[in-house]
Design a protein around this motif. Structure first.
Motif, PDB file in Angstrom:
ATOM      1  N   ARG A  84      62.105  29.365 -25.116  1.00 46.05           N
ATOM      2  CA  ARG A  84      61.541  30.403 -24.252  1.00 46.05           C
ATOM      3  C   ARG A  84      60.018  30.411 -24.359  1.00 46.05           C
ATOM      4  O   ARG A  84      59.308  30.482 -23.362  1.00 46.05           O
ATOM      5  CB  ARG A  84      62.110  31.779 -24.615  1.00 46.05           C
ATOM      6  CG  ARG A  84      61.642  32.904 -23.677  1.00 46.05           C
ATOM      7  CD  ARG A  84      61.863  34.270 -24.265  1.00 46.05           C
ATOM      8  NE  ARG A  84      61.283  34.464 -25.596  1.00 46.05           N
ATOM      9  CZ  ARG A  84      59.984  34.644 -25.854  1.00 46.05           C
ATOM     10  NH1 ARG A  84      59.106  34.643 -24.878  1.00 46.05           N
ATOM     11  NH2 ARG A  84      59.551  34.819 -27.087  1.00 46.05           N
ATOM     12  N   LYS A  85      59.513  30.292 -25.591  1.00 50.45           N
ATOM     13  CA  LYS A  85      58.064  30.309 -25.817  1.00 50.45           C
ATOM     14  C   LYS A  85      57.365  29.150 -25.103  1.00 50.45           C
ATOM     15  O   LYS A  85      56.215  29.278 -24.694  1.00 50.45           O
ATOM     16  CB  LYS A  85      57.753  30.240 -27.313  1.00 50.45           C
ATOM     17  CG  LYS A  85      58.050  31.512 -28.066  1.00 50.45           C
ATOM     18  CD  LYS A  85      57.789  31.310 -29.556  1.00 50.45           C
ATOM     19  CE  LYS A  85      58.252  32.483 -30.384  1.00 50.45           C
ATOM     20  NZ  LYS A  85      58.137  32.202 -31.831  1.00 50.45           N
ATOM     21  N   THR A  86      58.060  28.011 -24.977  1.00 55.88           N
ATOM     22  CA  THR A  86      57.453  26.843 -24.327  1.00 55.88           C
ATOM     23  C   THR A  86      57.720  26.833 -22.824  1.00 55.88           C
ATOM     24  O   THR A  86      57.333  25.880 -22.141  1.00 55.88           O
ATOM     25  CB  THR A  86      57.979  25.531 -24.951  1.00 55.88           C
ATOM     26  OG1 THR A  86      59.400  25.474 -24.796  1.00 55.88           O
ATOM     27  CG2 THR A  86      57.600  25.423 -26.410  1.00 55.88           C
ATOM     28  N   GLY A  87      58.396  27.859 -22.314  1.00 62.15           N
ATOM     29  CA  GLY A  87      58.679  27.932 -20.877  1.00 62.15           C
ATOM     30  C   GLY A  87      59.890  27.140 -20.446  1.00 62.15           C
ATOM     31  O   GLY A  87      60.119  26.938 -19.258  1.00 62.15           O
ATOM     32  N   ASN A  88      60.699  26.682 -21.411  1.00 64.60           N
ATOM     33  CA  ASN A  88      61.871  25.878 -21.098  1.00 64.60           C
ATOM     34  C   ASN A  88      63.171  26.674 -21.112  1.00 64.60           C
ATOM     35  O   ASN A  88      64.256  26.090 -21.004  1.00 64.60           O
ATOM     36  CB  ASN A  88      61.998  24.698 -22.073  1.00 64.60           C
ATOM     37  CG  ASN A  88      60.864  23.724 -21.904  1.00 64.60           C
ATOM     38  OD1 ASN A  88      60.000  23.604 -22.762  1.00 64.60           O
ATOM     39  ND2 ASN A  88      60.841  23.035 -20.776  1.00 64.60           N
ATOM     40  N   LEU A  89      63.073  27.986 -21.244  1.00 66.92           N
ATOM     41  CA  LEU A  89      64.266  28.818 -21.236  1.00 66.92           C
ATOM     42  C   LEU A  89      63.908  30.156 -20.609  1.00 66.92           C
ATOM     43  O   LEU A  89      62.839  30.699 -20.878  1.00 66.92           O
ATOM     44  CB  LEU A  89      64.798  29.034 -22.653  1.00 66.92           C
ATOM     45  CG  LEU A  89      66.103  29.818 -22.723  1.00 66.92           C
ATOM     46  CD1 LEU A  89      67.125  29.103 -23.592  1.00 66.92           C
ATOM     47  CD2 LEU A  89      65.859  31.217 -23.254  1.00 66.92           C
ATOM     48  N   GLU A  90      64.789  30.630 -19.756  1.00 62.74           N
ATOM     49  CA  GLU A  90      64.604  31.933 -19.124  1.00 62.74           C
ATOM     50  C   GLU A  90      65.932  32.677 -19.188  1.00 62.74           C
ATOM     51  O   GLU A  90      66.963  32.149 -18.767  1.00 62.74           O
ATOM     52  CB  GLU A  90      64.175  31.728 -17.669  1.00 62.74           C
ATOM     53  CG  GLU A  90      63.720  32.974 -16.982  1.00 62.74           C
ATOM     54  CD  GLU A  90      63.200  32.683 -15.592  1.00 62.74           C
ATOM     55  OE1 GLU A  90      63.638  33.400 -14.658  1.00 62.74           O
ATOM     56  OE2 GLU A  90      62.381  31.754 -15.423  1.00 62.74           O
TER      57      GLU A  90
END
Length: 178
Positions: A84-90
């Protein structure tokens, strides 16, 4: 040979300590980076985009039956938080039980969809979501089998760029590319 047959787990997957969150912060950082790369690669190869936290512990991704090791729910949560922190999970829901694993960003998915529409002469043509996700014309495309809600998010990006219009017809969703 199916896509799943082509996927090979990295060497760490056969290393028992890989399945236990490491206490040393430097080691843990390397471990989490490896897990994040593995999750993204696994989801890309298998054309998956939704993870269910309740089912994830028994998934072959997080459970190595050969070693008789599996990640704890807490460690899976730490990995998902890193993604999530790297933008790969929402997260899809407020309870954080289901999430999209974004091995491509929503903007990248929008570009892939638009490129497909241009390359296949689909501009000014209406395509149903079903045709895009399950159609025979898209079986070789990365978005084939995509979660419909994620498809909708990507198409909304194109709509904001004035490259598409989302259409609802008799309870079915479609898109017209410009």
């Amino acid at each position: 040979m199916s896509t799943q047959d082509k996927f090979e787990m990295p060497w760490q997957y056969s290393f028992p300590p890989f399945f236990t969150l490491q206490p040393n912060l430097d080691t843990r950082k390397l471990q989490l980076d490896a897990w994040c790369a593995l999750v993204l690669s696994y989801f890309r190869t298998h054309r998956l985009c939704v993870i269910d936290v309740n089912e994830s512990q028994s998934s072959p991704l997080f459970s190595n039956t050969t070693l008789n090791r599996k990640l704890s729910p807490e460690t899976i949560s730490v990995i998902l938080d890193e993604l999530r922190k790297t933008g790969n999970l929402e997260w899809i829901d407020k309870n954080k039980r289901r999430a999209w694993v974004l091995w491509k960003s929503v903007d990248e998915w929008a570009k892939v969809l638009y490129r497909w529409a241009v390359d296949n002469g689909m501009l000014s043509t209406v395509c149903t979501f079903y045709e895009l996700i399950h159609g025979q014309d898209t079986t070789e495309e990365e978005f084939h089998g995509m979660d419909q809600d994620l498809l909708l998010k990507a198409l909304r990006c194109l709509e904001h760029q004035k490259r598409a219009e989302i259409i609802s017809m008799d309870g079915n969703m479609g898109v017209k590319f410009f």
